[in-house]
Enzyme design. Sequence first.
Site, PDB file in Angstrom:
ATOM      1  N   ASN A  61       0.862  -1.184   0.000  1.00 43.69           N
ATOM      2  CA  ASN A  61       0.000   0.000   0.000  1.00 43.69           C
ATOM      3  C   ASN A  61       0.895   1.230   0.000  1.00 43.69           C
ATOM      4  O   ASN A  61       1.509   1.560   1.013  1.00 43.69           O
ATOM      5  CB  ASN A  61      -0.914  -0.010   1.229  1.00 43.69           C
ATOM      6  CG  ASN A  61      -1.778   1.234   1.333  1.00 43.69           C
ATOM      7  OD1 ASN A  61      -1.917   1.993   0.378  1.00 43.69           O
ATOM      8  ND2 ASN A  61      -2.353   1.454   2.507  1.00 43.69           N
ATOM      9  N   TRP A  62       0.970   1.897  -1.159  1.00 46.90           N
ATOM     10  CA  TRP A  62       1.854   3.060  -1.271  1.00 46.90           C
ATOM     11  C   TRP A  62       1.282   4.302  -0.582  1.00 46.90           C
ATOM     12  O   TRP A  62       1.998   5.306  -0.439  1.00 46.90           O
ATOM     13  CB  TRP A  62       2.119   3.366  -2.750  1.00 46.90           C
ATOM     14  CG  TRP A  62       3.203   2.509  -3.334  1.00 46.90           C
ATOM     15  CD1 TRP A  62       3.624   1.286  -2.880  1.00 46.90           C
ATOM     16  CD2 TRP A  62       4.018   2.820  -4.470  1.00 46.90           C
ATOM     17  NE1 TRP A  62       4.637   0.814  -3.670  1.00 46.90           N
ATOM     18  CE2 TRP A  62       4.900   1.729  -4.659  1.00 46.90           C
ATOM     19  CE3 TRP A  62       4.080   3.888  -5.348  1.00 46.90           C
ATOM     20  CZ2 TRP A  62       5.839   1.697  -5.687  1.00 46.90           C
ATOM     21  CZ3 TRP A  62       5.009   3.856  -6.384  1.00 46.90           C
ATOM     22  CH2 TRP A  62       5.889   2.774  -6.545  1.00 46.90           C
ATOM     23  N   LYS A  63       0.018   4.271  -0.208  1.00 49.28           N
ATOM     24  CA  LYS A  63      -0.627   5.426   0.430  1.00 49.28           C
ATOM     25  C   LYS A  63      -0.463   6.667  -0.469  1.00 49.28           C
ATOM     26  O   LYS A  63      -0.527   6.557  -1.686  1.00 49.28           O
ATOM     27  CB  LYS A  63      -0.092   5.621   1.845  1.00 49.28           C
ATOM     28  CG  LYS A  63      -0.219   4.338   2.684  1.00 49.28           C
ATOM     29  CD  LYS A  63       0.127   4.533   4.125  1.00 49.28           C
ATOM     30  CE  LYS A  63      -0.021   3.210   4.885  1.00 49.28           C
ATOM     31  NZ  LYS A  63       0.214   3.352   6.330  1.00 49.28           N
ATOM     32  N   HIS A 110      -9.299   0.977   5.484  1.00 46.97           N
ATOM     33  CA  HIS A 110      -8.004   1.223   6.136  1.00 46.97           C
ATOM     34  C   HIS A 110      -8.196   2.197   7.294  1.00 46.97           C
ATOM     35  O   HIS A 110      -8.984   3.132   7.224  1.00 46.97           O
ATOM     36  CB  HIS A 110      -6.998   1.787   5.133  1.00 46.97           C
ATOM     37  CG  HIS A 110      -5.590   1.736   5.624  1.00 46.97           C
ATOM     38  ND1 HIS A 110      -5.087   2.659   6.519  1.00 46.97           N
ATOM     39  CD2 HIS A 110      -4.576   0.859   5.371  1.00 46.97           C
ATOM     40  CE1 HIS A 110      -3.833   2.369   6.782  1.00 46.97           C
ATOM     41  NE2 HIS A 110      -3.494   1.287   6.107  1.00 46.97           N
ATOM     42  N   GLU A 144      -6.526   4.598   8.326  1.00 42.48           N
ATOM     43  CA  GLU A 144      -6.289   6.008   8.011  1.00 42.48           C
ATOM     44  C   GLU A 144      -7.498   6.629   7.328  1.00 42.48           C
ATOM     45  O   GLU A 144      -7.762   7.823   7.496  1.00 42.48           O
ATOM     46  CB  GLU A 144      -5.029   6.123   7.149  1.00 42.48           C
ATOM     47  CG  GLU A 144      -3.769   5.816   7.942  1.00 42.48           C
ATOM     48  CD  GLU A 144      -2.571   5.443   7.093  1.00 42.48           C
ATOM     49  OE1 GLU A 144      -1.528   5.121   7.696  1.00 42.48           O
ATOM     50  OE2 GLU A 144      -2.664   5.454   5.858  1.00 42.48           O
ATOM     51  N   GLU A 180      -4.801  -5.026  10.688  1.00 39.70           N
ATOM     52  CA  GLU A 180      -3.781  -4.008  10.880  1.00 39.70           C
ATOM     53  C   GLU A 180      -4.013  -3.286  12.205  1.00 39.70           C
ATOM     54  O   GLU A 180      -4.823  -2.360  12.275  1.00 39.70           O
ATOM     55  CB  GLU A 180      -3.806  -2.995   9.734  1.00 39.70           C
ATOM     56  CG  GLU A 180      -3.394  -3.557   8.392  1.00 39.70           C
ATOM     57  CD  GLU A 180      -2.921  -2.461   7.449  1.00 39.70           C
ATOM     58  OE1 GLU A 180      -1.858  -2.618   6.857  1.00 39.70           O
ATOM     59  OE2 GLU A 180      -3.616  -1.436   7.334  1.00 39.70           O
ATOM     60  N   GLY A 206       3.058   2.150  10.782  1.00 37.77           N
ATOM     61  CA  GLY A 206       4.007   3.241  10.602  1.00 37.77           C
ATOM     62  C   GLY A 206       4.704   3.700  11.868  1.00 37.77           C
ATOM     63  O   GLY A 206       5.367   4.734  11.856  1.00 37.77           O
ATOM     64  N   SER A 254       3.923  -2.423  10.226  1.00 32.82           N
ATOM     65  CA  SER A 254       5.388  -2.370  10.288  1.00 32.82           C
ATOM     66  C   SER A 254       6.025  -3.709   9.917  1.00 32.82           C
ATOM     67  O   SER A 254       7.004  -4.146  10.529  1.00 32.82           O
ATOM     68  CB  SER A 254       5.847  -1.916  11.683  1.00 32.82           C
ATOM     69  OG  SER A 254       5.404  -0.598  11.952  1.00 32.82           O
ATOM     70  N   GLY A 301       3.059  -1.307   4.216  1.00 31.89           N
ATOM     71  CA  GLY A 301       3.047   0.114   3.914  1.00 31.89           C
ATOM     72  C   GLY A 301       4.384   0.604   3.398  1.00 31.89           C
ATOM     73  O   GLY A 301       4.754   0.399   2.247  1.00 31.89           O
ATOM     74  N   GLY A 302       5.146   1.265   4.250  1.00 32.87           N
ATOM     75  CA  GLY A 302       6.388   1.917   3.840  1.00 32.87           C
ATOM     76  C   GLY A 302       7.380   1.010   3.146  1.00 32.87           C
ATOM     77  O   GLY A 302       8.072   1.433   2.209  1.00 32.87           O
TER      78      GLY A 302
END
Length: 240
Positions: free
Chosen positions: A9-11, A92, A94, A162, A168, A200, A221-222
């Site tokens: 997930n590049w967000k 999600h 967020e 999640e 993150g 993470s 994610g990251g």
Amino acid sequence: MPQKYAAGNWKMNGLVSDLTEVLEIDKGVQDLACNTVICLPATLIYAADGDPRQVVEIGGQYCHPSASGAHTGDISAEMLSEAGAAFVVTGHSERRTDHGETDADVRAQTEAAWRAGLVAILCIGETLAQREAGETLSVLAGQLKGSLPDGATPENTIIAYEPVWAIGTGKVATPEQVAEVHDALRAQVDPEMSLLYGGSVKAANAAELFALTNVDGALVGGASLKAVDFVPIARALAAS
């Protein structure tokens, strides 16, 4: 057996120039016995889905429940599909936090994804306060009941756990915590439905997580932004 998925997930990250990373990820997963999905910003989906030899599948990060209409700034599942997406993230944390999306909203978005032929990656997760209060399993059961529409199958839905406190932050749920949640989720959904862990996830902890019963992959994610970080996660999954 549930399908294995290494999903990224590049967000709100990435320009067209960054799609070289998708190409590098694709090169790195060509021979792997797992599914690889990268969920991109909507602006990149069309450009990322060009090579018929590509094994990496492309997803979006949100879809409006309606197919079209007066919804400035939104995007429909049909638009994502036309651009080349095969998956879309729904629910999600967020989105739930930043945009106030409720379980009912997530349910409607998931139904919209199915309507357009997309696979929904439906996210659920508890906050740190809920975890510390011992409410994790009840919170997740409530989110699942409210967010997952009738008609969910292993073919149209993937569930991603999640924990909000681990997204993150560098914090990762312990294997025991992940196993407890995934075992509880398995009892509530189709036995063939894929259950992903997100929070993470990195190459350093991927193998340990994928060794757990009922963990069928990860929503990353990251670490999905760079092939050098993401491909080892996918390789750990394929080896599990």
